[in-house]
Design an enzyme around this catalytic site. Structure first.
Site: not given
Length: 377
Positions: A59, A62, A119
């Site tokens: 993640s 991101k 997230s």
């Protein structure tokens, strides 16, 4: 026999003396497959370990999505108050999520908060589709932006970092530090990255920051964690103290604690060993450069926009060496380099400030001479 042992000892000692010693590289406190400590003020690398190795960023992916959202906001392409309707694709993401339902609408502000703090993969995909027109269109934007930033060891396949079905989704610690640095050019991002607890849907959906350093580390400003079975435990941790902005990217730690402890350790070392200084520039020493064959005879260089210098703490006898060209051939473009100011501590150069042209200067032509004559009539 004694003579042979003595010669062997001398040879081994000689070899050891020429091997460079890196103060961090063998430190057992850096518990990660790859790591980078970078100054976000000038992108100078202060520590590196396997910094170009291709790894799944989970993640931490991101941060590129966040960057593109912030840039779209700055351009006016989208607004924080815009309503975004969740698609069937967005709600199918799984993993960390805010449990969007197909057709449910949330604002860009709410979705961005869900991405940064919790997230949320569904919120991330909804934003990507809103900005890029489709997930595929947004991924192309991600890869194009990575190339623009000089990220040579990065390729994205999705906006959220889920890697259970990806085949060519990777980045490296160095590239992720570059992207993180770019994110923090958008000051508003700290409105989101420093949130510890919040909620959506009038308090029905709680948000708890996945980055526990937000609640623990002095000076922390963000940014993003990531975890999958393939990527291990990852983080891009940013912090600021005494006007020094650092980012520690840690990839593929074995445990969550290893990730946070390694990031904290690197940030601590950075703040302990380095400081930010604003150079004392003497404008009188920035002399004009003669322009050969130009419509203007000379140009006076200007200091490049970012002139903060990062120096080892305790640097003494700082000296400024002005190295400026005497002449340059036309044509020249705005921001062309005309020289530099070297900042030295003893014999060591601790910083370089570029001096550039403040404007473009075209080459003299017959038509430019004719126009000049007409203006004088």
């Amino acid at each position: 026999m004694i003579m042979k042992k003595t010669i062997t000892f001398i040879l081994v000692l000689s070899i050891l003396l020429v091997i460079p010693v890196y103060s961090y590289a063998k430190d057992d406190k850096v518990k990660a497959q790859a790591a980078v400590l970078m100054c976000m003020d000038n992108n100078e690398v202060l520590y590196k370990k396997n910094e170009l190795e291709h790894l799944s960023p989970a993640s931490v992916t991101k941060i590129m999505t966040i960057l593109l959202v912030m840039e779209a906001l700055d351009r006016g392409d989208i607004n924080l108050s815009d309503k975004v309707t969740a698609s069937k694709n967005a709600v199918s993401m799984g993993g960390s999520q805010i449990w969007l339902e197909e057709g449910e609408a949330m604002t860009v502000d709410e979705l961005l908060k869900a991405v940064v703090v919790a997230s949320a993969n569904d919120a991330c995909t909804a934003l990507a589709e809103h900005i890029g027109g489709s997930s595929e269109g947004f991924v192309k934007m991600m890869n194009d932006r990575a190339e623009e930033l000089g990220c040579e060891n990065t390729h994205f396949e999705n906006s959220n970092g889920l890697d259970d079905t990806t085949k060519n989704h990777y980045s490296c610690a160095y590239d992720l530090a570059l992207i993180s640095s770019e994110v923090f050019k958008h000051k508003k991002i700290t409105d989101y990255t420093t949130i510890w607890l919040d909620s959506l849907r009038n308090g029905e959906t709680e948000l708890n920051n996945t980055n526990k350093l937000i609640n623990q580390y002095n000076g922390i400003t963000g940014l993003k964690t990531g975890t999958t079975s393939n990527a291990g435990f990852c983080i891009s941790a940013t912090a600021c103290r005494d006007d020094l902005n650092l980012v520690a990217v840690v990839l593929k730690s074995d445990t969550s604690d290893d990730r946070f402890n390694t990031a904290s350790y690197l940030l601590d070392k950075g703040f302990a060993d380095y400081e930010a200084i604003t150079p004392l520039i003497d404008q009188k020493k920035i002399t004009p450069v003669k322009v050969n064959g130009g419509v203007f005879k000379e140009v006076t260089p200007v200091v490049s926009e970012n002139n903060k210098i990062i120096t080892p703490k305790g640097s003494k006898d700082i000296e400024y060496v002005y190295d400026i060209r005497k002449t340059i051939e036309a044509p020249i473009e705005k921001s062309d380099e005309l020289g530099c100011i070297k900042i030295k501590s003893g014999e060591k150069t601790i910083g370089v400030i570029k001096l550039t042209s403040p404007n473009s200067i075209s080459k003299v032509t017959l038509s430019s001479i004719f126009k000049d004559l007409l203006c004088k009539i």
